[in-house]
Each structure stands twice: as C-alpha cells, then as structure tokens.
Design a protein around this motif. Structure first.
Motif, PDB file in Angstrom:
ATOM      1  N   GLN A  31       0.983  -1.244  -0.217  1.00 53.37           N
ATOM      2  CA  GLN A  31      -0.013  -0.692  -0.508  1.00 53.37           C
ATOM      3  C   GLN A  31       0.603   1.324  -0.203  1.00 53.37           C
ATOM      4  O   GLN A  31       0.929   2.238  -0.563  1.00 53.37           O
ATOM      5  CB  GLN A  31      -0.906   0.067   1.402  1.00 53.37           C
ATOM      6  N   GLU A  85      -3.712   3.294   8.131  1.00 56.15           N
ATOM      7  CA  GLU A  85      -3.228   4.312   7.064  1.00 56.15           C
ATOM      8  C   GLU A  85      -2.415   5.086   6.860  1.00 56.15           C
ATOM      9  O   GLU A  85      -1.459   5.666   6.501  1.00 56.15           O
ATOM     10  CB  GLU A  85      -4.680   5.164   6.500  1.00 56.15           C
ATOM     11  N   LEU A 139      -9.642  10.188   3.091  1.00 56.27           N
ATOM     12  CA  LEU A 139     -10.586   8.911   3.321  1.00 56.27           C
ATOM     13  C   LEU A 139     -11.292   8.991   3.666  1.00 56.27           C
ATOM     14  O   LEU A 139     -12.404   9.714   4.621  1.00 56.27           O
ATOM     15  CB  LEU A 139      -9.016   8.466   4.223  1.00 56.27           C
ATOM     16  N   TRP A 184      -8.734   7.777  -1.781  1.00 54.03           N
ATOM     17  CA  TRP A 184      -7.831   7.695  -1.108  1.00 54.03           C
ATOM     18  C   TRP A 184      -7.890   5.936  -1.442  1.00 54.03           C
ATOM     19  O   TRP A 184      -6.961   5.438  -2.342  1.00 54.03           O
ATOM     20  CB  TRP A 184      -7.457   7.373   0.822  1.00 54.03           C
ATOM     21  N   ASP A 185      -9.314   4.810  -1.624  1.00 52.85           N
ATOM     22  CA  ASP A 185      -9.428   3.957  -2.121  1.00 52.85           C
ATOM     23  C   ASP A 185      -9.320   3.846  -3.543  1.00 52.85           C
ATOM     24  O   ASP A 185      -8.815   2.599  -4.232  1.00 52.85           O
ATOM     25  CB  ASP A 185     -10.534   3.594  -1.395  1.00 52.85           C
TER      26      ASP A 185
END
Length: 562
Positions: free
Chosen positions: A66, A94, A159, A169-170
């Motif tokens: 990530q 995160e 996020l 974010w995703d």
C-alpha cells in the motif's frame, strides 16, 4: 496480586561505556521499518480497532504494497525529494502507510494532530508550504477551512470522502502500481517535520533526519525492558502525530518488525484495560495522567483482567511515588520513566531490569547520549544543583549522536539559540544526585519563587495525587504583594467526592494539612481551586502555562479594581 520483577544487577556503567553508534551513511526509515520485513507474508504490522468495534489487521507485506501504491500516487502529483506531505490522521493503518510512502519518496512527512482547529492547521500548512495533505473525515472540515489560505497546498487525498476537490484514497491507490523504485536517502536527510509549541512565539517546525530512528533505539529498547522479545505486542494511546506516538511507539515497534495496536477512540481506564487484555499487549507507553486514571479506576486490576504486560514506559510528567508503587504492587512492573523532546528524543531514562530505578527520578542518560546540567552561561553545574538539561553533539567517545534534529524549519535564529557551544538545551530543569540520577524540576518557566523559596510543582502535585480525593493536580504561582507569589493548586476531584461549599472548605484544609505534613512548610498550597479538568496538551501534558496566565490576569484585574 502480582509482585514486581526481581531486581537485576546494576549494569549501567558497562552498558553506557561499551555502547557504540553504528549509523550507515545511507539510511531510509521505510527500508528499516517496513521493506525488510515485507517478505514474511504473515508478519503482522498493525492491529486496529475503533470505538465502534471495527477491527482490522495489516501485515508488513500489505503495508509495503500500500505504501508503494501511495508513493506512486504522490509522485504522479509532483511530490519529490524534500517536499512536505501533511498527514492529518489518527491511529489507523493508513497513517503508517502514509509515513512509509513519504520516506520511500524521499519526501518529508508532516504529522498533524486531529485535534488541531483551522487556525492551527493553517499556520503549519503555510509555514511548511506543504503541497499535499492526507486526511480522513474527522479532520476534513477543519482542513477545508484552512485550505483557502494555503496556496501551496495543491492536492488533498481523503479517506472516505467524496468531495469534488479531493482525491479518494481507495480509488487512487486501486489504480496505482505496487512496484516502486525508492529514492536513495542519506542518514542525514530530512524525514519528518513536527511542529512543537514553545513558551513564546509561534510553533516551530523541528526537522528530523532518518538517522533519528537509530538515535531513539537505545532508549526505546532499555525503557521497554529489552524490546523486542518473541511475543511482544506494543500499544500506546499517544497520538501518532506527536513525538511520543511516532518516535516512542509506532516507528521503533515497526523497526523491530513487531505488531503495534492502533486504537481510534477516546482514552479511558476501561478502554485501556480492555485493549491490554484483548490484544495481549506486552509493552506500552502510558502518560502519568493515564496511569493515574487506571489506578483510580482499578486499584487491583489483576482481580478483573488477565494481562501480559512486561514493560511500562512513562514520560511527560513525573510518575510520582503513588503511581510508581501501584505499578509495582498491582501490575508487577516497575515503570521506566523517560525524558526527551521533539528535537532530541529519548535521551534520559530508566531500565529497571538493567539498573535500579529511583521512584520519581527521570533516570540516567541512555547509552550513546552525553548529558550535562548547565547554567545560563553554558557552564556545568555541580551535583545537587539545579541546571538545564543539555545534550552534547557527541557521545562519551567523541562520536556524533544521531538523535539530533536538523534544525527549526525556516528559523535559523531559533536553531542557533537552541545551542550553547556543543550543548543543545532542552529548556527543562533538573538536578543530578551523587549516583548520576536526574530529578526533574519542571520547565524553566514552571519554576517559581514564593517567599524567597524556589518551588518546583511536580513534588507538590505528586503529594496531592496521593490523597484519595484527588484525581489530578497542577501547581502554579499566584501573584502576591507580600511574598511575590504563593503556591496555588488546581485540583480535579475523584468521582463521588462530596461537593458543596462546606465539604469543599473541609477538603481544602485537609489537603493543605496533607501536603504540609509530607513536604516542606513553604510548599503547601496556600490556595486550592477545584476544577473539572486541567488544560492538557494533545500528548497528555498538563499546561501549567495556561493556569499561570489565568492567575496573572486575575491579579491584574484585582489590582486595577483596587
């Protein structure tokens, strides 16, 4: 009931004299705290839980993948070596991803507290000229209010957000590659920018190099009773946006490839014991305020909880005899008190299994750090005399100490003023006893004189907390025409303590007698004011300055009316 661990032989002199720094010329925090552990697909990096009961686990392999994805996203947005990236996130996986991504880019991670309002964010974003901010929904509104005054802030990665002016974010990470060619960094290159509030003026940004991770290790290992051991799991409520959470918890735990627990929610004694038990936490960093809350709520925690704790580090304020003894008797652990600051962290402390702890003492210089107490002119003071804690640029062997910050961001004058020759001043006062132990005497501006006596607040506060009716206390000077100052205590009462004018007057007299009977006559508080909660920093330190200014303002109004 647990019993404290068996005292070990005093190995301090051997550990201190034999220690040598080994700092490679090339060093990157991401490499030593993540990449080298990523090949083990099952190795857990982070356990996560929030106050709604949501849980997650992130392995080192997932953290690495990530972080590479985010590094590619940031690079595409123009982030390069030395650029500042604001990380406005709580304890969550995160947050670690964002840090590791910044380090792999050669960028500078700038953690910012979720508790910052728009003005606090605006100043730091403007001053740092951060180009990117990473935020979740809890911090989004304040960031948006600050963003209009921050022209350098080009992009926001959010996020859980769907605003038109942010990147999700995703979605962004899903489109990015897991392959990333990291930037090569020197040990002396900047890695982190943390803003620290001083006694005067605007907050200063302390620029910290990659080498600081090495500089922190002796203190971390020692204060955590020789971390790591096989089954070690770390947890601390300290915010990962601050030195205590980042450098005393998150990064050193990851350096050793062990799991750390991140919890998003309000601290309470119940929550602390729940997390310690559920995640089989072995090592922790708890502020004295947190330990006091836990002690008051559960005098005998072993009767209700099954704990695996083997080490407690504490910092920020003196633990005090009462809490120290409770840790030993109720938890079976001698707490290791530690001292440091953002600019040079983890420099003094205890390691009860390696050298004897003295209750209330800050401890001794950790291996690799040369400490002295100096006066205003930079001269060392004698044993038993109060001086300012200072750290030398080199260790006892003349080798550079890697713990030091690089300097204050865009503030060379403040950086120069931090030093007296090769001694870096902390602004904290202490005295050293004949055995080499340091005894904290408060911040230089927390000390005060009353009736000609020099007063340090910590000892009085510890004495007050020893009373069953007192949950917490802060001692400050109250201006007085005759004595210059008198000692005043602000006291937070324990739940269930009887209130009302008559009851409180009786309790004031009782507390005054309690202190008068324990300490010197001039130290007892001439005035006591009950308060619902003390002003605290986000890292759990009592803000005596706020109370002191309040007393000064009251005195000014009284004088004007008279």
């Amino acid at each position: 009931m647990p019993s404290a661990e068996r005292p070990q032989p005093n190995r301090y002199e051997a550990l201190y004299s034999q220690f040598r720094w080994l700092v490679p010329s090339d060093l990157n925090i991401a490499e030593v705290c993540c990449t080298r552990w990523a090949s083990d697909k099952s190795r857990v990096a982070i356990h996560y839980e929030d106050d709604a009961g949501h849980c997650a686990t992130l392995t080192y392999a997932q953290l690495h993948a990530q972080a590479n994805r985010l590094a590619n996203v940031l690079r595409d947005l123009g982030v390069g070596r030395g650029d500042r990236v604001a990380i406005i996130l709580p304890q969550r996986p995160e947050t670690a991803v964002a840090h590791i991504a910044c380090y792999r880019l050669g960028a500078v991670a700038m953690p910012l507290s979720m508790l910052f309002g728009p003005d606090a964010l605006e100043y730091r974003l403007q001053n740092s000229e951060a180009s990117i901010a990473v935020v979740d929904q809890a911090g989004y509104q304040h960031l948006q209010q600050a963003r209009t005054a921050c022209p350098a802030l080009k992009n926001v990665i959010a996020l859980g957000g769907d605003a038109d002016d942010t990147l999700d974010w995703d979605s962004a990470l899903a489109k990015a590659s897991e392959d990333f060619d990291p930037v090569r960094t020197r040990a002396s290159d900047p890695a982190v920018l943390i803003y620290t509030s001083g006694t005067t003026g605007a907050p200063k940004g302390a620029l910290i190099p990659h080498s600081a991770i090495i500089g922190n290790l002796p203190g971390f290992v020692a204060s955590q009773n020789w971390f790591p051991q096989e089954a070690d799991v770390f947890w601390s409520p300290a915010d990962w946006a601050w030195t205590g959470g980042l450098w005393d918890a998150l990064l050193p735990t990851l350096y050793f490839g062990k799991p750390i627990l991140g919890y998003r929610g309000r601290f309470s004694a119940d929550t602390a014991f729940y997390l310690l038990e559920k995640y089989r936490v072995t090592n922790t960093f708890l502020f004295p305020t947190a330990l006091k809350m836990m002690m008051k709520a559960y005098p005998a925690p072993g009767e209700k909880f099954s704990l695996r704790l083997r080490a407690i580090m504490s910092a920020g304020e003196a633990v005090g005899d009462t809490v120290f003894n409770w840790c030993q008797s109720a938890l079976g652990i001698t707490p290791n008190e530690m001292f440091g600051q953002t600019e040079m962290n983890y420099i003094v402390g205890n390691s009860a299994q390696q050298w004897p702890a003295k209750p209330g003492s800050m401890g001794r210089p950790y291996p690799g750090h040369r400490i002295a107490l100096i006066d205003d002119d930079g001269r060392e003071v004698g044993t038993g005399e109060v001086g300012e804690v200072a750290l030398n640029r080199t260790d006892m062997h003349g080798h550079p100490d890697p713990i030091f910050f690089i300097g204050y961001w865009k503030n060379p004058d403040a950086t120069r003023n931090k030093y007296s020759g090769d001694w870096c001043r902390t602004g904290d006062l202490a005295l050293m006893d004949e055995d080499g132990y340091l005894w904290y005497q408060g911040r230089a501006d927390d000390m005060f004189k009353a009736a000609g006596y020099r007063i340090g607040p910590s000892e009085i506060e510890n004495c007050l907390v020893n009373h069953p009716a007192v949950a917490n206390a802060a001692v400050v000077p109250k201006p007085d025409a005759e004595r210059g100052n008198v000692v005043k205590a602000y006291v937070v009462l324990t739940p269930g303590t009887e209130r009302g004018r008559d009851a409180e007057q009786r309790l004031i007299a009782e507390l005054q007698a309690h202190v008068r009977g324990k300490l010197a006559p001039y130290e007892y508080p001439k005035e006591i004011e009950f308060i619902d909660e003390l002003p605290m920093t986000t890292t759990g330190k009592v803000q005596r300055r706020v109370l002191r200014l309040m007393e000064q303002e009251r005195a000014s109004r009284t004088a004007a009316q008279g």
